[in-house]
Design an enzyme around this catalytic site. Structure first.
Site, PDB file in Angstrom:
ATOM      1  N   ILE A 153       2.206   0.468   6.463  1.00  0.00           N
ATOM      2  CA  ILE A 153       2.057  -0.356   5.260  1.00  0.00           C
ATOM      3  C   ILE A 153       3.336  -1.128   4.984  1.00  0.00           C
ATOM      4  O   ILE A 153       3.300  -2.330   4.669  1.00  0.00           O
ATOM      5  CB  ILE A 153       1.678   0.529   4.061  1.00  0.00           C
ATOM      6  N   ASP A 172      14.639   3.756   6.171  1.00  0.00           N
ATOM      7  CA  ASP A 172      13.603   4.550   6.832  1.00  0.00           C
ATOM      8  C   ASP A 172      14.302   5.581   7.713  1.00  0.00           C
ATOM      9  O   ASP A 172      15.199   5.220   8.490  1.00  0.00           O
ATOM     10  CB  ASP A 172      12.692   3.654   7.675  1.00  0.00           C
ATOM     11  N   GLU A 262      -2.961  13.006 -11.539  1.00  0.00           N
ATOM     12  CA  GLU A 262      -3.994  11.981 -11.652  1.00  0.00           C
ATOM     13  C   GLU A 262      -5.301  12.584 -12.143  1.00  0.00           C
ATOM     14  O   GLU A 262      -5.773  13.570 -11.546  1.00  0.00           O
ATOM     15  CB  GLU A 262      -4.195  11.277 -10.304  1.00  0.00           C
ATOM     16  N   HIS A 281      -4.815   4.158  -9.116  1.00  0.00           N
ATOM     17  CA  HIS A 281      -4.857   4.496  -7.681  1.00  0.00           C
ATOM     18  C   HIS A 281      -5.884   3.622  -6.948  1.00  0.00           C
ATOM     19  O   HIS A 281      -6.824   4.118  -6.324  1.00  0.00           O
ATOM     20  CB  HIS A 281      -5.166   5.979  -7.473  1.00  0.00           C
ATOM     21  N   LEU A 282      -5.631   2.321  -6.989  1.00  0.00           N
ATOM     22  CA  LEU A 282      -6.559   1.353  -6.393  1.00  0.00           C
ATOM     23  C   LEU A 282      -6.086   0.832  -5.043  1.00  0.00           C
ATOM     24  O   LEU A 282      -6.724  -0.061  -4.480  1.00  0.00           O
ATOM     25  CB  LEU A 282      -6.733   0.155  -7.348  1.00  0.00           C
ATOM     26  N   GLY A 283      -4.979   1.365  -4.528  1.00  0.00           N
ATOM     27  CA  GLY A 283      -4.385   0.827  -3.312  1.00  0.00           C
ATOM     28  C   GLY A 283      -5.362   0.642  -2.169  1.00  0.00           C
ATOM     29  O   GLY A 283      -5.320  -0.357  -1.439  1.00  0.00           O
ATOM     30  N   ALA A 284      -6.239   1.600  -1.966  1.00  0.00           N
ATOM     31  CA  ALA A 284      -7.190   1.533  -0.854  1.00  0.00           C
ATOM     32  C   ALA A 284      -8.574   1.100  -1.299  1.00  0.00           C
ATOM     33  O   ALA A 284      -9.521   1.125  -0.506  1.00  0.00           O
ATOM     34  CB  ALA A 284      -7.276   2.901  -0.170  1.00  0.00           C
TER      35      ALA A 284
END
Length: 525
Positions: A153, A172, A262, A281-284
Site C-alpha cells: 500500500i 521502513d 472499533e 474503517h472504509l479503507g478496503a
C-alpha cells in the site's frame, strides 16, 4: 475427501461461488458468531474464511480439531492469534494485493479531505451557509509526504503522491536504500521523518514494535502544521495523545480510518474536534476490492486444501514461483531423511539441515519438512512443517539451517546431535527421479530411500552378511536390496537391508545375537 469450509464473515458472492464450484469442497456460511458460538461449531471444519469481524483466538483454535487453514479476505491479521495458529499447524493466508489500491486511494482521499476541509465545508453548506472565507485550504504540490511503512500500500501511495509532485520520504525496517531509490523515495529514520514531513501517512502493520508508535513524544517531534493520516491499523496511534496534541496546537489535523477499539466509544475525544476527519474503517470498502479479495482468498483456500499450495502465507516462509517449483521434488527427500533419523536418534538436542548446490537457497522450507517428519517419528503424533518449530522448542531441540551453494551436488544432509552422539543421513533425488540415500551414519552408500529397511552396525568380518541373510531367509523375509558401507580404518561396517515388509521383533532379536553384530534397527521411510 470432502473438505469443509466455514465462512464466518460477509464475503462477496463471487468469492463464495469459487468455493461452491470447487469439487470436493462443502461450504457453510455463518456470520456474526460469538467466540463461544464459533468454538461450538469449528471442530468439523478444515478451512475458515474471515474478514476483520471474526476473532480467531487461542480458544477457538483449541476447539478447531480439523482446521488446516485460515484465509483472511484482506491484509491485516491482528484478529488472528498467529502464535496459536502456528503451534496448531494451521496455515494463515491473506490477500495483500487485493485491496492495496483501494486502501491507498482512501489514504490519499483522507489527506485531500484534511487539506481542503471538505467535510466541514460540506456540513456548512448543508446548514444553509456560504462560508467561502472560512475554509482556506492547503496545496499538496511541493510538500513532503512521509510514509511510515513502504509495503504494497505504501508503494502505491508513494507512486500517486509523486504524480501530485510531492516529495516522498519513508521509513521502513526491511526496505533497503537501493529499493527505496528505485521507487524515487528517500529512506530516512523515523525521527527524521517526523521532523521533515508536512504530511505523514501510516502504512505499517500493528505489531509489538508499532503499538502506540505515534504517542505524545512522536507528536512533539512533528511540525505544528503537519497533518497525520492513519488508514493502516488501529492501535498504532495513541488516540488520547493525538487528541491532546490537536487541542494544544502541536498538530494541525488528523484523519483516521481505523481505531484502537472499533467502533469507538460515543465519548471518544476525537469526536469533539474540528480539525479531525474520521471514517468507519472504509479503507478496503469498495465493490472492486471486495470482489478481488473474496475471489482471491477462496481460490487460495481451495488450492491449499486440495493441493497443499500456500499463497500469501502469513506464518509460513514465502517462496517465489521459481523456488516453489524447485522445492517440490526435494520435499519428499527431506521428509524421508527426517523420518529415517527420527527412528535412529535418541533424546535429540539439535537437528542440522544442510542444503547444497542448486538447492542451497531452499534450506528453510526443506528444514521444516525434515523437522516435521523427524518429530512425527519421535513423538508418534501428527506434526506438520508449521507446528514443527513449536514442537521442537517445547522439547528443547534446536533447528539449524546451513547453506552450501558451492558444493556441486544438490544434496540434503541431516545431522542430529543426541544423547549418544551424532547421526547423519544424506540424500538426493536422482536424475531419473528416484529418491537415493547416499550417506548414512558417516558411511557412503547408494541405497533406495523408500519403504522398510534394517540398519545394522557390525564388524567388517567374513560371513556376517551370509549369517544375516540366512536368518532373514529362514523367517521368510523378502530382501530386495542390500547396501554396505565400510570404514577401513576402524574395521566397522553399516549394512542397509531393504525389505518388503516389517521384520518381526523375534527375528530382529535373532539378528542382534549374531557374532560381530553391534546393533539392529528396523526403520520405515
Amino acid at each position: 475427501m470432502t473438505y469443509k469450509v466455514l465462512v464466518s464473515d460477509k464475503l462477496a458472492d463471487s468469492g463464495l461461488e469459487v468455493l461452491h464450484k470447487a469439487e470436493g469442497v462443502e461450504v457453510t456460511v455463518k456470520t456474526g458468531l460469538s467466540e463461544d458460538e464459533l468454538c461450538a461449531i469449528i471442530g468439523e471444519f478444515h478451512g475458515l474464511v474471515i474478514r476483520s469481524g471474526t476473532k480467531v483466538t487461542a480458544k477457538v483454535l483449541d476447539a478447531a480439531e480439523e482446521l488446516k487453514a485460515i484465509g483472511r479476505a484482506g491484509i491485516g491479521v491482528d484478529n488472528v492469534d498467529l502464535a496459536a495458529a502456528s503451534k496448531k499447524g494451521v496455515v494463515v493466508m491473506n490477500t495483500p494485493f487485493g485491496n492495496a489500491v483501494t486502501t491507498a486511494e482512501h489514504a490519499l482521499s483522507l489527506l485531500d479531505a484534511l487539506c481542503r476541509q471538505i467535510p466541514d465545508a460540506t456540513a456548512s453548506m448543508k446548514a444553509g451557509k456560504w462560508e467561502k472565507k472560512k475554509f482556506m485550504g492547503r496545496e499538496k504540490w511541493g510538500k513532503t509526504l512521509g510514509l511510515v511503512g513502504l509495503g504494497n500500500i505504501g508503494k502505491i501511495v508513494a507512486d500517486r503522491a509523486r504524480g501530485l509532485h510531492m516529495r516522498v520520504i519513508a521509513t521502513d525496517p526491511v526496505l533497503s536504500k537501493d529499493e527505496a531509490e528505485n521507487l524515487d523515495v528517500e529512506l530516512v529514520t523515523f525521527d527524521e521523518l517526523l521532523g521533515r514531513a508536512d504530511f505523514v501517512s501510516i502504512h505499517a502493520p500493528l505489531v509489538s514494535g508499532t503499538k502506540h508508535l505515534f504517542d505524545a513524544a512522536a507528536f512533539g517531534k512533528m511540525k505544528p502544521t503537519a497533518l497525520l493520516v492513519n488508514a493502516a491499523r488501529g492501535g498504532i496511534v495513541d488516540e488520547q495523545a493525538l487528541a491532546a496534541a490537536l487541542k494544544d496546537g502541536k498538530l494541525a489535523g488528523a484523519a483516521l480510518d481505523v481505531f484502537e477499539t472499533e467502533p469507538p466509544a460515543a465519548d471518544h475525544p476525537l469526536f469533539a474536534l474540528d480539525n479531525v476527519v474520521l471514517t468507519p474503517h472504509l479503507g478496503a470498502s469498495t465493490h472492486e476490492a471486495q470482489e478481488r479479495v473474496g475471489v482471491e482468498i477462496c481460490e487460495q483456500m481451495v488450492e491449499y486444501l486440495k493441493h497443499g499450495k500456500v499463497t500469501n502465507g502469513v506464518n509460513v516462509p514465502a517462496l517465489g514461483d521459481d523456488a516453489a517449483e524447485r522445492v517440490g521434488p526435494v520435499i519428499e527427500v527431506a521428509q524421508r531423511l527426517g523420518a529415517l533419523l527420527g527412528q535412529l536418534a535418541d533424546k535429540p538436542r539439535e537437528v542440522r539441515v544442510t542444503a547444497s548446490g542448486a538447492i542451497a537457497d531452499l534450506v528453510s522450507p526443506l528444514a521444516r519438512e525434515v523437522l516435521a517428519a523427524f518429530l512425527e517419528k519421535q513423538t508418534g503424533e501428527s506434526v506438520n512443517p508449521l507446528s514443527a518449530l513449536y514442537e521442537a522448542k517445547d522439547r528443547s531441540i534446536e533447528l539449524v539451517e546451513v547453506r552450501a551453494p558451492d558444493d556441486e551436488r544438490p544434496n540434503l544432509r541431516i545431522t542430529v546431535n543426541d544423547a549418544e552422539g551424532i547421526h547423519t543421513a544424506t540424500g538426493r533425488r536422482s536424475r531419473s527421479g528416484e529418491l537415493r540415500l547416499v550417506g548414512l551414519e558417516g558411511y557412503p552408500m547408494d541405497a533406495v530411500l523408500k519403504g522398510h529397511a534394517l540398519v545394522i552396525h557390525n564388524d567388517d568380518k567374513p560371513g556376517v552378511i551370509g549369517a544375516v541373510g540366512s536368518v532373514l531367509g529362514k523367517a521368510g523375509v523378502n530382501v530386495s536390496r542390500l547396501q554396505v558401507g565400510l570404514d577401513e580404518e576402524t574395521g566397522r561396517a553399516l549394512m542397509l537391508w531393504n525389505v518388503a515388509d516389517a521384520v518381526p521383533p523375534t527375528v530382529l532379536d535373532e539378528v542382534t545375537k549374531l557374532d560381530h553384530v553391534q546393533s539392529v534397527r528396523l526403520v520405515t521411510v
